[in-house]
Each structure stands twice: as C-alpha cells, then as structure tokens.
Write a protein that holds these residues in place. Structure first.
Motif, mmCIF file in Angstrom:
data_model
loop_
_atom_site.group_PDB
_atom_site.id
_atom_site.type_symbol
_atom_site.label_atom_id
_atom_site.label_comp_id
_atom_site.label_asym_id
_atom_site.label_seq_id
_atom_site.Cartn_x
_atom_site.Cartn_y
_atom_site.Cartn_z
ATOM 1 N N ASP A 277 9.589 6.687 -8.529
ATOM 2 C CA ASP A 277 10.090 5.510 -9.225
ATOM 3 C C ASP A 277 8.923 4.801 -9.918
ATOM 4 N N PRO A 278 8.978 4.661 -11.238
ATOM 5 C CA PRO A 278 7.848 4.061 -11.971
ATOM 6 C C PRO A 278 7.543 2.621 -11.532
ATOM 7 N N GLY A 279 8.552 1.831 -11.261
ATOM 8 C CA GLY A 279 8.330 0.454 -10.840
ATOM 9 C C GLY A 279 7.643 0.364 -9.489
ATOM 10 N N LEU A 280 8.072 1.200 -8.538
ATOM 11 C CA LEU A 280 7.435 1.214 -7.222
ATOM 12 C C LEU A 280 6.004 1.723 -7.300
ATOM 13 N N MET A 281 5.780 2.749 -8.115
ATOM 14 C CA MET A 281 4.415 3.275 -8.239
ATOM 15 C C MET A 281 3.489 2.243 -8.879
ATOM 16 N N LYS A 282 3.986 1.516 -9.873
ATOM 17 C CA LYS A 282 3.170 0.490 -10.519
ATOM 18 C C LYS A 282 2.834 -0.634 -9.530
ATOM 19 N N ALA A 283 3.819 -1.080 -8.757
ATOM 20 C CA ALA A 283 3.589 -2.137 -7.765
ATOM 21 C C ALA A 283 2.628 -1.660 -6.670
ATOM 22 N N ALA A 284 2.787 -0.419 -6.220
ATOM 23 C CA ALA A 284 1.903 0.132 -5.190
ATOM 24 C C ALA A 284 0.478 0.239 -5.710
ATOM 25 N N GLN A 285 0.305 0.673 -6.961
ATOM 26 C CA GLN A 285 -1.029 0.779 -7.536
ATOM 27 C C GLN A 285 -1.689 -0.591 -7.600
ATOM 28 N N LYS A 286 -0.962 -1.606 -8.022
ATOM 29 C CA LYS A 286 -1.513 -2.962 -8.086
ATOM 30 C C LYS A 286 -1.928 -3.435 -6.688
ATOM 31 N N PHE A 287 -1.060 -3.209 -5.707
ATOM 32 C CA PHE A 287 -1.349 -3.614 -4.333
ATOM 33 C C PHE A 287 -2.589 -2.897 -3.796
ATOM 34 N N LEU A 288 -2.659 -1.583 -3.984
ATOM 35 C CA LEU A 288 -3.789 -0.808 -3.464
ATOM 36 C C LEU A 288 -5.102 -1.188 -4.143
ATOM 37 N N VAL A 289 -5.063 -1.477 -5.436
ATOM 38 C CA VAL A 289 -6.273 -1.912 -6.139
ATOM 39 C C VAL A 289 -6.757 -3.236 -5.558
ATOM 40 N N LEU B 280 -0.404 9.255 -5.127
ATOM 41 C CA LEU B 280 -1.025 10.435 -5.738
ATOM 42 C C LEU B 280 -0.904 10.336 -7.246
ATOM 43 N N GLY B 281 -1.888 10.861 -7.928
ATOM 44 C CA GLY B 281 -1.827 10.839 -9.381
ATOM 45 C C GLY B 281 -3.033 11.510 -9.985
ATOM 46 N N GLU B 282 -3.203 11.292 -11.265
ATOM 47 C CA GLU B 282 -4.284 11.912 -12.021
ATOM 48 C C GLU B 282 -5.287 10.847 -12.442
ATOM 49 N N LEU B 283 -6.548 11.040 -12.071
ATOM 50 C CA LEU B 283 -7.634 10.195 -12.541
ATOM 51 C C LEU B 283 -8.171 10.837 -13.811
ATOM 52 N N TRP B 284 -8.165 10.101 -14.904
ATOM 53 C CA TRP B 284 -8.609 10.676 -16.173
ATOM 54 C C TRP B 284 -9.762 9.881 -16.754
ATOM 55 N N VAL C 297 -14.176 5.434 -20.579
ATOM 56 C CA VAL C 297 -12.838 4.914 -20.309
ATOM 57 C C VAL C 297 -12.238 5.728 -19.174
ATOM 58 N N ILE C 298 -11.914 5.046 -18.084
ATOM 59 C CA ILE C 298 -11.350 5.712 -16.912
ATOM 60 C C ILE C 298 -9.972 5.116 -16.653
ATOM 61 N N GLY C 299 -9.050 5.951 -16.288
ATOM 62 C CA GLY C 299 -7.702 5.488 -15.978
ATOM 63 C C GLY C 299 -7.087 6.309 -14.863
ATOM 64 N N PHE C 300 -5.968 5.829 -14.383
ATOM 65 C CA PHE C 300 -5.239 6.513 -13.325
ATOM 66 C C PHE C 300 -3.774 6.554 -13.724
ATOM 67 N N ARG C 301 -3.175 7.732 -13.606
ATOM 68 C CA ARG C 301 -1.765 7.925 -13.927
ATOM 69 C C ARG C 301 -1.053 8.357 -12.643
ATOM 70 N N PRO C 302 -0.301 7.426 -12.004
ATOM 71 C CA PRO C 302 0.372 7.782 -10.752
ATOM 72 C C PRO C 302 1.489 8.794 -10.988
ATOM 73 N N SER C 303 1.706 9.658 -9.979
ATOM 74 C CA SER C 303 2.768 10.651 -10.113
ATOM 75 C C SER C 303 3.756 10.631 -8.946
ATOM 76 N N ARG C 304 3.280 10.330 -7.725
ATOM 77 C CA ARG C 304 4.169 10.276 -6.558
ATOM 78 C C ARG C 304 3.645 9.239 -5.575
ATOM 79 N N LEU C 305 4.576 8.582 -4.888
ATOM 80 C CA LEU C 305 4.231 7.556 -3.916
ATOM 81 C C LEU C 305 4.877 7.895 -2.584
#
Length: 111
Positions: A52-64, A4-8, A21-29
């Motif tokens: 956890d920022p590291g887990l959210m970053k890894a999950a975002q990379k995996f899901l993309v 979950l997060g914010e699409l901006w 410019v589109i981005g995604f800021r994760p907030s919870r995994l």
C-alpha cells in the motif's frame, strides 16, 4: 516494522547540475512480529506484507524520524549508536530520598 525497497543514486540534481542525489523507493512493508527465534514457532505470531503506497510512505517517514533521533550528533559518523548525554546525579540527594522513604525497621519504638 520492516521497509524494503531500492536505494538509488545519481550525479545530477533536478536542474541538471552535478550533485550527489540519493533516494529510496519503497516496495514492500512488513508489519507485525519480527520474532525469528526458534521458540516463535510454538507461539502465535502475526504479521503481513503490504504494498500500500500510503502505508509505505507513512512507515518511511516514521522510520526516518526514529533513525534521525537515534544517530550520533556527529553527521559524519558511520555508526548508529545513540549519542546520549550522561546524567549528572546528585548522590547525596539520591541517598537522602532513599533513606527518607525507607520503612522503620523496628529500632526500639515498641511496635
């Protein structure tokens, strides 16, 4: 896995030029079972929310990567249906392979 997060969006690039410019800021995994059926209440389910920022970053990379490999080849398509290639089966070869491996059904060989 659920991220979950914010699409901006904004209309300026990093140097102040006009751009989309589109981005995604994760907030919870969410990691764990996603079984939301009625029968899940009668079984052992496990899951956890993390920020956890590291887990959210890894999950975002995996899901993309998963989404990138499951979308159609047409970049302008708005569907998430995979664009799969139909296999070209050789029916004669398949039939030969099936009949070569078939057990003998007792066609008079005395056994």
């Amino acid at each position: 896995m659920l991220l979950l997060g914010e699409l901006w969006w904004h209309d300026e690039d990093g140097s102040g030029g006009v751009a989309d410019v589109i981005g995604f800021r994760p907030s919870r995994l969410w990691l764990g079972s996603a079984n939301g059926t009625e029968s899940s209440r009668r079984s052992l389910e496990f899951g956890l929310w993390t920020q956890d920022p590291g887990l959210m970053k890894a999950a975002q990379k995996f899901l993309v990567e998963v989404v990138a490999q499951s979308e159609e080849l047409d970049p302008d398509s708005n569907t998430l249906t995979p664009d799969l290639v139909e296999p070209d089966y050789d029916d004669e070869e398949m039939w030969e392979a099936l009949t070569d491996d078939a057990p003998d059904e007792g066609h008079g060989d005395g056994e």
